[in-house]
Design a protein around this motif. Structure first.
Motif, PDB file in Angstrom:
ATOM      1  N   TYR A  22      -3.097   3.790  -2.696  1.00  0.00           N
ATOM      2  CA  TYR A  22      -3.319   2.499  -3.335  1.00  0.00           C
ATOM      3  C   TYR A  22      -3.115   1.410  -2.300  1.00  0.00           C
ATOM      4  CZ  TYR A  22       1.570   0.966  -3.451  1.00  0.00           C
ATOM      5  OH  TYR A  22       2.829   0.541  -3.091  1.00  0.00           O
TER       6      TYR A  22
ATOM      7  N   GLU B 196      -4.852   6.096  -8.601  1.00  0.00           N
ATOM      8  CA  GLU B 196      -3.530   5.473  -8.623  1.00  0.00           C
ATOM      9  C   GLU B 196      -3.669   4.024  -9.091  1.00  0.00           C
ATOM     10  OE1 GLU B 196      -1.197   6.013  -5.073  1.00  0.00           O
ATOM     11  OE2 GLU B 196      -1.374   8.197  -5.161  1.00  0.00           O
TER      12      GLU B 196
ATOM     13  N   ALA C 146       0.848  -1.182   0.000  1.00  0.00           N
ATOM     14  CA  ALA C 146       0.000   0.000   0.000  1.00  0.00           C
ATOM     15  C   ALA C 146       0.883   1.231   0.000  1.00  0.00           C
ATOM     16  CB  ALA C 146      -0.916   0.002   1.226  1.00  0.00           C
ATOM     17  N   GLY C 147       0.284   2.358  -0.263  1.00  0.00           N
ATOM     18  CA  GLY C 147       1.031   3.612  -0.258  1.00  0.00           C
ATOM     19  C   GLY C 147       0.268   4.635  -1.056  1.00  0.00           C
ATOM     20  N   GLY C 148       1.016   5.574  -1.649  1.00  0.00           N
ATOM     21  CA  GLY C 148       0.366   6.579  -2.472  1.00  0.00           C
ATOM     22  C   GLY C 148       0.724   7.976  -2.032  1.00  0.00           C
ATOM     23  N   ALA C 149       0.251   8.909  -2.839  1.00  0.00           N
ATOM     24  CA  ALA C 149       0.656  10.295  -2.645  1.00  0.00           C
ATOM     25  C   ALA C 149       0.061  10.920  -1.381  1.00  0.00           C
ATOM     26  CB  ALA C 149       0.252  11.115  -3.868  1.00  0.00           C
TER      27      ALA C 149
ATOM     28  N   HIS D  64       1.617   7.930  -9.171  1.00  0.00           N
ATOM     29  CA  HIS D  64       1.148   9.144  -8.526  1.00  0.00           C
ATOM     30  C   HIS D  64       0.521   9.963  -9.647  1.00  0.00           C
ATOM     31  CE1 HIS D  64       4.095   9.055  -4.818  1.00  0.00           C
ATOM     32  NE2 HIS D  64       3.175   8.106  -4.786  1.00  0.00           N
TER      33      HIS D  64
ATOM     34  N   THR E 279      -5.197   9.231  -4.345  1.00  0.00           N
ATOM     35  CA  THR E 279      -4.030   9.520  -3.514  1.00  0.00           C
ATOM     36  C   THR E 279      -3.578   8.332  -2.660  1.00  0.00           C
ATOM     37  OG1 THR E 279      -5.551  10.400  -1.860  1.00  0.00           O
ATOM     38  CG2 THR E 279      -4.464  12.008  -3.303  1.00  0.00           C
TER      39      THR E 279
ATOM     40  N   THR F 238       3.999   7.888   3.117  1.00  0.00           N
ATOM     41  CA  THR F 238       3.134   6.709   3.201  1.00  0.00           C
ATOM     42  C   THR F 238       3.790   5.526   2.489  1.00  0.00           C
ATOM     43  OG1 THR F 238       1.301   8.273   3.096  1.00  0.00           O
ATOM     44  CG2 THR F 238       0.755   5.947   2.847  1.00  0.00           C
ATOM     45  N   ASP F 239       4.320   5.794   1.288  1.00  0.00           N
ATOM     46  CA  ASP F 239       5.007   4.723   0.547  1.00  0.00           C
ATOM     47  C   ASP F 239       6.129   4.125   1.383  1.00  0.00           C
ATOM     48  OD1 ASP F 239       3.472   5.230  -1.716  1.00  0.00           O
ATOM     49  OD2 ASP F 239       4.916   6.652  -2.533  1.00  0.00           O
TER      50      ASP F 239
END
Lengths: 104, 157
Positions: free
Chosen positions: B70, B40, A89-92, B98, B68, B108-109
Motif C-alpha cells: 500500500y 490492501e 507505505a508498506g504492506g505484506a 494485510h 501486498t 516493508t512496514d
C-alpha cells in the motif's frame, strides 16, 4: 533567497526540533545542500547514496510533488514553500520485492 | 482512613502501551478493509495534537492498488496532512490491512514507518468472517505491540 521548509517530526532531530526552517537555492539540489550545511545529516535522509531522491520521503514545492517537477532538478523561487513528508507505505510484500518495485 | 484522589476518568489519552479507540471507528476501518479486499486498504485516524485520541477517520486511496503493498497517493497525502495541520490535528493512527497474512508489521512496514508518534494499526482480512486487529509503535525500526482498547461512543465516526 529565502525558502520556507516544513520538516516532519521524524527529521526534526536534525533541525533542533524546529518544524519550519529556512533555506536557499535555485534548485531542489541546491536547497538540500544549503539545508545540510546548517542541519548536518539531513541530506542523507532525503537523497540516496546514488544521488536520487529517497523513496521514503515525499517533497512538495508549494502544492506539487517534486517528482512531477523534475525531482532534484526542480527549479525554486524566492518565497516558495517546501513540505517534506515521510511516505506512508508498506504492506505484506517482502522488503526485497518492495525495494525492487520502488527502486529504493 | 485516607481517601484516594481519583484522576480524570473521562480521558483515555497518553496511556503507555495502549491504543484506545472508539468502536465506531474500528468498524469503519474494518468496513474499509473488507471493501478493498483482496487489495490492501490504508488510512488515517486524526486527533487533536497531543491528545492521543483517534477522533476523525480518513480512509485513503491505496495508490499501489495491490494485494501486498500500500502507498498513500502523494497529493492526497499532502492535502490530508495540511488539513490536519489547519485543524491542529495529527495522525494518531495510521492503519492498513494485510489480506492474506497476519496483522503484524512486515519488514516493508517497518522500513517505511515514518511517523514515530503514530499508532500503526493493522487489520488482517485473511479470514472471511473475522478480523485480527493489532496495534504497534514503530520507532527507529523497533516494533512494540500494544493493547487495543475498543470503547464505545467517545466520538462520532
Amino acid at each position: 533567497m529565502a525558502i520556507e521548509v516544513r520538516v516532519p517530526t521524524i527529521l526534526r532531530s536534525y533541525t533542533g526540533g524546529a518544524k519550519i526552517v529556512e533555506g536557499a537555492g535555485d534548485t531542489l539540489t541546491a536547497l538540500i545542500d544549503d539545508l545540510d550545511a546548517k542541519h548536518g545529516g539531513l541530506k542523507g535522509r532525503l537523497i540516496t547514496p546514488e544521488g536520487n531522491l529517497h523513496r521514503f520521503v515525499n517533497i512538495y514545492v508549494n502544492d506539487e510533488d517534486v517528482r512531477f517537477l523534475g525531482a532534484l532538478d526542480a527549479k525554486l523561487n524566492d518565497g516558495d514553500s517546501i513540505t517534506i513528508l515521510p511516505a506512508v507505505a508498506g504492506g505484506a510484500l517482502g522488503f526485497a520485492a518492495a525495494a525492487a518495485l520502488l527502486g529504493v | 482512613m485516607g481517601t484516594a484522589t481519583v484522576g480524570v476518568v473521562n480521558s483515555h489519552g497518553n496511556v503507555n502501551g495502549v491504543l484506545t479507540i472508539d468502536s465506531a471507528i474500528v468498524q469503519a476501518i474494518v468496513a474499509h478493509a473488507r471493501r478493498d479486499h483482496p487489495d490492501e486498504a490504508c488510512g488515517v485516524v486524526a486527533g487533536p495534537i497531543g491528545s492521543d485520541v483517534p477522533a476523525r477517520h480518513i480512509p485513503m486511496d491505496n495508490a499501489a492498488r495491490s494485494m501486498t503493498f500500500y502507498e498513500f497517493d502523494s497529493m492526497e497525502h499532502l492535502r490530508v496532512w495540511r488539513e490536519m495541520d489547519d485543524r491542529d490535528e495529527e495522525p494518531v493512527v495510521i492503519y492498513h490491512s494485510h489480506t492474506a497474512t497476519e496483522a503484524f508489521p512486515s519488514r516493508t512496514d517497518i522500513s517505511f514507518a515514518g511517523e514515530p508518534n503514530a499508532h500503526y494499526l493493522l487489520v488482517s482480512t485473511r479470514e472471511p468472517d473475522s478480523e485480527e486487529i493489532r496495534s504497534f509503535r514503530i520507532v527507529d525500526g523497533v516494533v512494540t505491540e500494544e493493547e487495543v482498547n475498543i470503547v464505545d461512543a467517545t466520538v462520532k465516526a
